[in-house]
Design an enzyme around this catalytic site. Structure first.
Site, PDB file in Angstrom:
ATOM      1  N   LEU B 125       0.809  -1.116   0.066  1.00  7.14           N
ATOM      2  CA  LEU B 125       0.051   0.011   0.022  1.00  7.14           C
ATOM      3  C   LEU B 125       0.833   1.410   0.011  1.00  7.14           C
ATOM      4  CD1 LEU B 125      -3.022   0.908   0.501  1.00  7.14           C
ATOM      5  CD2 LEU B 125      -2.192   1.516   2.649  1.00  7.14           C
ATOM      6  N   HIS B 228       5.374  -0.551  13.916  1.00  9.19           N
ATOM      7  CA  HIS B 228       6.364   1.070  13.666  1.00  9.19           C
ATOM      8  C   HIS B 228       5.381   2.277  13.709  1.00  9.19           C
ATOM      9  CE1 HIS B 228       8.620   3.873  11.411  1.00  9.19           C
ATOM     10  NE2 HIS B 228       9.565   3.048  11.942  1.00  9.19           N
TER      11      HIS B 228
END
Lengths: 344, 342, 344, 342
Positions: B125, B228
């Site tokens: 993505l 993250h």
């Protein structure tokens, strides 16, 4: 004169004194009266038992000063371990992680909790009062057991192990324990060690890691002591190596001390002692033919062993020694010469 | 007007251009001619009749209908792990307890698994930085669910999405430092680069035996299942659709894998068919995803909608054009976002 | 006269003939010309190499009929295994499952895929044409390797293993393979065995069980053959045991045949042969002092070994034998007497 | 009218009576004075202020308000595995593949875990045979969800339910025969009896290492995750509420454990508050669960309902009485069964 003989019920106080001065350093000798009573009881029951195949018998011996009557050392043998309660070790094993494409080839050592020594015999206790810790006395205390095995081989398993205590720091903390065992026990080393003696390691299965532990995940201090004996046990390790024991990567699950193993019938002090008929008299006059030797009777319940100087070619023992060994002229005795080199 | 559609051969230039904008953290579409060409080629191969359905990679682009510019990309792998194994660590619980000692100790473990073998995967993505507004990200990501709802037979009953794992401000992954590093002779950046191309080699070198997490450094333990920072919005978006972290993490950086039963994804479960009416001035309403039913010409847009009667919606002519539909066409609609009813 | 010597490039056709008649029974001797070429190449490269520490060298020897020039047997040694590609075994291990409350104590054997023999040397190939399969020839083919190790100890690891083929049924199917390996490979035994020879077991890591396999979950037939050699390998097993090898629970991952191990320097044929200076002449006239013995030169590339009758006290060889061994008067040779008992 | 409420000290006789009807397959409530007394005692202990919340056992009875007879029982453990470990086998997937050989092999494994440690558990469901009609079983089972919705702070965020595993017409469990038997010196019936009292000993004897299922006999492999025929309706009921088999099975008979996030259970998620109006002749509607909000006097009934306006429902006087509520009380309602909307 120092005499080695099986533990009996009169020894409880002397044994307690030894347990106390050993300061909990031996898992098999905790300062706990019930447990010490068990050692005596176990020894006496084992000696009375009519053994065809080694089972859960356990034999403990004391070194007695025949003049003062005091006990100055104790040593023991388990006929087998791991039968009535599991016997754990870590086996160190290398696992290869390789990738052809990346041209990487790593050998990663890992510790596997195992029971590989199930069914082997074990030299299980060895403690001598510091004041009497001479090479001769240590040899007597340790090797008289092997003479006993030689005399009664049917009572012991065909493989024999001996565990050496691992490295601890100045505060009596084991770096191996701090890095590994502690995470699984949440108790300190001394307590875990004490429980082991009491419970025969039975509870360990419930708490210890079932999966192999990769060595690189341990602290550097812990990695450094894997399979290393405590510095003051180096001489015992050498003694065992001379007897034919070797280290095959098995370590104690608490302190990472090495376990040494041997084929029972190949152990030097078992294979090389010989049986002769007792001749009682004055020792030969020519002193140069006399050598230090272990001398034992061939008894079971009344097993006795001591060190004396003797002429190995014409072995003759004094009346005093014959009495200590409870033998008469012509009775069989076992003799094994101690080399001067060994006695340093 | 943004429209999401399947990638085509003539998108090569646009894709190459997009790849220039990804930056080093984005390993699945790097600024690299070869990788771009390979990606496009495998996406196009999906429509080759020889290709097995489970080898399909559905790659979508988001195009600005006014400028014709491609500003984003997203993808779905029909199935993972059927050629090379697909690896995860699975976080498990072990209780070590002794009644006699009254000790009770709860431990956690990491075990290597291929449990997600055959699952469909949301992948790749990327939205160009200057298009990151107006919920374009939601359109780009969720249009995939509209495609899956429409062509559910092409996908596995389970769906996963891998989230990038935690690393500190210097790009250091404490999970790697505490675990993987011991088993490699490579440093993190090198291993990271290799892993983007081929994960199998990591599994070859990673420990096969179950790991006790309590033997790892504290910061490595903390990083297990942690996303993250840059990936946190993407994780929230997927969690709102019903995807869940169920204890599977990346063997390399410890990042979480989100999992759902495909049918349970909100946008898939709640989407439904309506007839389209076309009108310059439709009534205002909440934001919806609207998609067409054609396979190769699949299109998906985002527009404000309200239903007229039960099974009819009104679309503006430019939406209809973007979707390539006409008055009376059947379209699939679902609210862009869930709103729990109470 | 039969002479053992290292493989060389002229041997390819003779070696192919041996591979064909061995019928794929040896993983290290597949009927594949490329692979056989590799055996020769590996041997020649290993012999040329200046070795300080054992590495991935591999030495293969052939038994040549010096009259006909034909090759009738082949044997080999790997300096180490597991270095350039992993070396797998199953270790059989007992896991104790016990419950105090229920008074149950079960010892469950399990097979652990391991690489414990990484870094040891291996006796790796032993095939002799059926027509020449006499005890003397078998001893020459097998033990001449050990003489080679004795002569070049720095070229070999300190532990030595030998693998014995496991039990197969009349259709050459291994019950162990059928019960275990088959589930993981989805190919037949012969194919897997062939691939192993070709790929040096490198692919096994990808396919074999990483987790221990509990023995009770295997078929009874498979359980029965664990660690058992093929019946016609019984004599080889005895030969190895006489040499000082022992079975320590490691088995082949394909056919469950036992792996025997020994300390290299304790292997009898390595420890007990001796080096003397060659004396060339007629053999002693008193035939009763002559005994069958292995005699070798001390060469490397030109290593030669044969069996001849010799007086061990006053060893003297004929000119013909000296020529075969490529030695002159006074050159060192190695001699090891073969006992009549061994030769049946 | 059936009402479900928490068990009380004076239910002892009724519970003893119910236990006589359970039969041998039902191990958690046997025809045995001691077990009945122990069960009741631990349920009552839950309300002892000294009891830790995680040690609570909520035991409910279903009472016929006309006869006063207790015809069913159901329970919830607040948390499992916090005293003695809670064991499951987990079914995992492993792929063994070699690129060089072009071999690809998918395997399944069983690994012992304590992954459900701390989870809440649905337990002990028994309905007297002559009361098995009129959806009483659904009321008895699902009333627990109403309690959990009302007092969610007492429960873990995950919920499990163990389903009895497959056994053949002779009561033989092929899973046990193929796996467990090798590790015990007991036969199935003896082990079964012991296991009902204490599962820890089973775990002590069961293999700790991961098992490859392909080494088990075919029928044992088939039985993994299979429900006993008699338990299939209970499984369907829970699956309709959103509980799922996620690969955890009983270490003894291979029966499946169903799992859900507690919040995701339909009856918990969809239930909501309304005000009660009381009327002899309420409008007809679909079947709903209705429960009161009191903790110790928690009540739950099943009745046909339709909402009046948005937040009001009409209940008959006997329902109100069974729930121990009055006009204007707040009650929790949820449709008895889910109906997926399309």
């Amino acid at each position: 004169m120092l005499l080695l003989r099986p533990l009996n019920f009169n020894d409880i106080q002397g044994l307690e004194r030894l347990a106390v001065i050993s300061g909990g350093s031996m898992t098999t000798l905790p300062a706990n009266r019930d447990h010490l009573g068990e050692l005596i009881n176990g020894t006496q029951q084992s000696l009375r038992k009519d053994v065809e195949q080694a089972g859960d018998e356990s034999y403990h011996f004391v070194l007695e000063d025949t003049e003062s009557g005091s006990l100055i050392g104790v040593s023991g043998i388990d006929a087998t371990v791991g039968i009535s309660s599991p016997f754990y070790s870590y086996r160190t094993e290398k696992v290869v992680h390789a990738s052809n494409e990346l041209q990487i080839h790593n050998q990663i050592p890992a510790l596997h909790l195992c029971q590989d020594y199930t069914g082997v015999a074990r030299l299980c206790t060895l403690f001598i009062d510091k004041e009497h810790r001479t090479p001769v006395n240590l040899h007597l205390l340790s090797r008289a057991r092997l003479m006993f095995i030689a005399q009664h081989p049917e009572r012991f398993a065909s493989r024999l192990i001996a565990e050496l205590q691992g490295v601890v720091d100045e505060n009596n903390r084991s770096p191996f324990w701090e890095s590994l065992g502690r995470h699984f026990f949440e108790m300190d080393f001394t307590k875990a060690n004490y429980l082991t003696g009491i419970n025969s390691k039975g509870f360990i299965a419930d708490l210890m890691p079932h999966y192999p532990v990769y060595v690189p995940l341990l602290s550097q201090e812990a990695q450094d002591v894997l399979g290393k004996p405590r510095p003051d046990m180096q001489n015992v390790m050498r003694l065992l190596e001379n007897e034919g024991f070797s280290y095959r990567g098995y370590i104690d699950i608490f302190d990472a001390g090495p376990t040494m193993e041997a084929r029972t019938d190949f152990v030097r002090s078992i294979a090389q002692n010989r049986q002769v008929a007792a001749r009682i008299g004055e020792s030969a006059t020519d002193d140069s033919n006399l050598h230090q030797a272990l001398i034992s009777n061939t008894g079971l319940k009344n097993y006795r062993c001591l060190v004396s100087r003797i002429d190995p070619e014409q072995p003759e023992i004094s009346a005093e020694i014959a009495e200590l060994l409870q033998v008469s002229e012509g009775d069989p005795i076992r003799i094994m010469r101690l080399s001067d080199a060994e006695l340093g | 007007m943004m429209v999401v559609r399947l990638i085509q051969a003539d998108d090569h230039e646009a894709l190459r251009e997009l790849a220039r904008k990804t930056g080093p953290g984005f390993t699945s579409l790097q600024d690299n001619d070869e990788q771009v060409a390979a990606k496009l080629s495998s996406a196009l191969q999906t429509f080759d009749p020889e290709t097995r359905p489970e080898d399909a990679l559905y790659l979508f682009v988001m195009e600005d209908t006014e400028t014709g510019e491609v500003v984003g990309i997203s993808g779905i792998e029909a199935a993972v792990g059927l050629n090379d194994p697909w690896y995860n660590y699975r976080v498990g619980t072990l209780v070590h307890a002794s009644r006699e000692l009254e000790v009770y100790n709860q431990l956690h473990t990491l075990t290597i698994t291929n449990d997600h073998t055959g699952y469909s995967e949301l992948c790749t993505l990327f939205l160009a930085p200057d298009a990151r507004h107006s919920k374009h990200g939601s359109l780009l990501s969720k249009s995939r669910f509209m495609f899956m709802a429409e062509f559910s037979h092409l996908f596995n009953e389970h769906l996963i999405a891998e989230m990038r794992g935690y690393s500190d401000e210097n790009g250091i992954s404490p999970f790697w430092e505490g675990l993987g590093r011991h088993f490699f002779s490579l440093d993190f950046s090198e291993a990271d680069k290799l892993s983007s191309m081929d994960k199998v080699f990591i599994a070859e070198l990673m420990p096969k035996n179950t790991i006790y997490t309590n033997l790892l450094p504290e910061d490595a333990q903390q990083a297990i299942g942690q996303t993250h920072q840059n990936t946190t919005p993407a994780r929230k978006l997927l969690e709102n659709e019903g995807m869940r972290y169920t204890g599977y993490v990346d063997i390399f950086d410890g990042g979480p894998t989100l999992v759902a039963r495909t049918d349970d994804i909100r946008a898939i479960q709640d989407s439904h068919y309506v007839k389209a009416r076309i009108d310059e001035h439709p009534p205002e309403g909440e934001l919806y995803l609207v998609s067409s039913n054609d396979f190769k010409d699949f299109r998906c847009c985002m527009t404000a909608l309200t239903s007229v009667g039960k099974h009819v919606v009104t679309l503006t002519p430019d939406v209809a054009e973007a979707l390539n539909i006409t008055e009376g066409s059947t379209v699939r609609v679902v609210p862009l976002s869930s709103g729990r009813r109470f």
